[in-house]
Design a protein around this motif. Structure first.
Motif, PDB file in Angstrom:
ATOM      1  N   LEU A  15       2.016  -6.004  -4.933  1.00 39.08           N
ATOM      2  CA  LEU A  15       2.810  -5.206  -4.007  1.00 39.08           C
ATOM      3  C   LEU A  15       2.610  -3.707  -4.222  1.00 39.08           C
ATOM      4  O   LEU A  15       2.497  -2.945  -3.262  1.00 39.08           O
ATOM      5  N   VAL A  16       2.556  -3.296  -5.481  1.00 39.19           N
ATOM      6  CA  VAL A  16       2.316  -1.871  -5.757  1.00 39.19           C
ATOM      7  C   VAL A  16       0.926  -1.473  -5.273  1.00 39.19           C
ATOM      8  O   VAL A  16       0.740  -0.392  -4.711  1.00 39.19           O
ATOM      9  N   THR A  17      -0.046  -2.343  -5.464  1.00 40.57           N
ATOM     10  CA  THR A  17      -1.403  -2.051  -5.005  1.00 40.57           C
ATOM     11  C   THR A  17      -1.453  -1.964  -3.479  1.00 40.57           C
ATOM     12  O   THR A  17      -2.026  -1.023  -2.923  1.00 40.57           O
ATOM     13  N   LEU A  18      -0.831  -2.906  -2.812  1.00 37.12           N
ATOM     14  CA  LEU A  18      -0.863  -2.936  -1.355  1.00 37.12           C
ATOM     15  C   LEU A  18      -0.150  -1.734  -0.759  1.00 37.12           C
ATOM     16  O   LEU A  18      -0.691  -1.022   0.091  1.00 37.12           O
ATOM     17  N   PHE A  19       1.080  -1.489  -1.194  1.00 38.14           N
ATOM     18  CA  PHE A  19       1.872  -0.429  -0.597  1.00 38.14           C
ATOM     19  C   PHE A  19       1.643   0.934  -1.257  1.00 38.14           C
ATOM     20  O   PHE A  19       2.095   1.950  -0.745  1.00 38.14           O
ATOM     21  N   GLY A  20       0.952   0.962  -2.372  1.00 38.48           N
ATOM     22  CA  GLY A  20       0.683   2.225  -3.044  1.00 38.48           C
ATOM     23  C   GLY A  20      -0.699   2.764  -2.762  1.00 38.48           C
ATOM     24  O   GLY A  20      -0.869   3.934  -2.431  1.00 38.48           O
ATOM     25  N   GLY A  22      -2.783   1.677  -0.382  1.00 41.38           N
ATOM     26  CA  GLY A  22      -3.053   1.755   1.052  1.00 41.38           C
ATOM     27  C   GLY A  22      -2.800   3.141   1.618  1.00 41.38           C
ATOM     28  O   GLY A  22      -3.676   3.722   2.274  1.00 41.38           O
ATOM     29  N   PRO A  23      -1.617   3.711   1.386  1.00 45.97           N
ATOM     30  CA  PRO A  23      -1.368   5.067   1.886  1.00 45.97           C
ATOM     31  C   PRO A  23      -2.279   6.124   1.264  1.00 45.97           C
ATOM     32  O   PRO A  23      -2.567   7.133   1.899  1.00 45.97           O
ATOM     33  N   THR A  37       1.282  10.870  -4.081  1.00 47.16           N
ATOM     34  CA  THR A  37       1.314   9.412  -3.973  1.00 47.16           C
ATOM     35  C   THR A  37       0.502   8.770  -5.090  1.00 47.16           C
ATOM     36  O   THR A  37       0.922   7.778  -5.683  1.00 47.16           O
ATOM     37  N   VAL A  41       1.944   6.227  -7.959  1.00 44.22           N
ATOM     38  CA  VAL A  41       1.362   4.890  -8.145  1.00 44.22           C
ATOM     39  C   VAL A  41       0.903   4.704  -9.588  1.00 44.22           C
ATOM     40  O   VAL A  41       1.127   3.645 -10.191  1.00 44.22           O
TER      41      VAL A  41
END
Length: 62
Positions: A15-20, A22-23, A37, A41
């Motif tokens: 989840l941290v990888t996906l939502f961190g 990605g942006p 950001t 992360v």
């Protein structure tokens, strides 16, 4: 117990990888926004790694 522990932290890291990340990679904002950001992360990864080590030690004692 150990399987649940590992599964929880794998999901948390995903989840941290996906939502961190990605942006960071897809952000169309200014460079300063990407740097902040990225720093957040990295701090989250360090906190998760620290908690993971503590949780593994705690689970092995039980």
């Amino acid at each position: 117990m150990k399987i649940l522990l590992h599964t929880f932290f794998i999901i948390l890291l995903a989840l941290v990888t996906l939502f961190g990340l990605g942006p960071i990679l897809l952000a169309d904002g200014v460079m300063q926004e990407r740097i902040w950001t990225t720093a957040i992360v990295i701090v989250l990864y360090l906190v998760i790694a620290f908690c993971y080590r503590k949780a593994c030690k705690w689970a092995s004692k039980k």
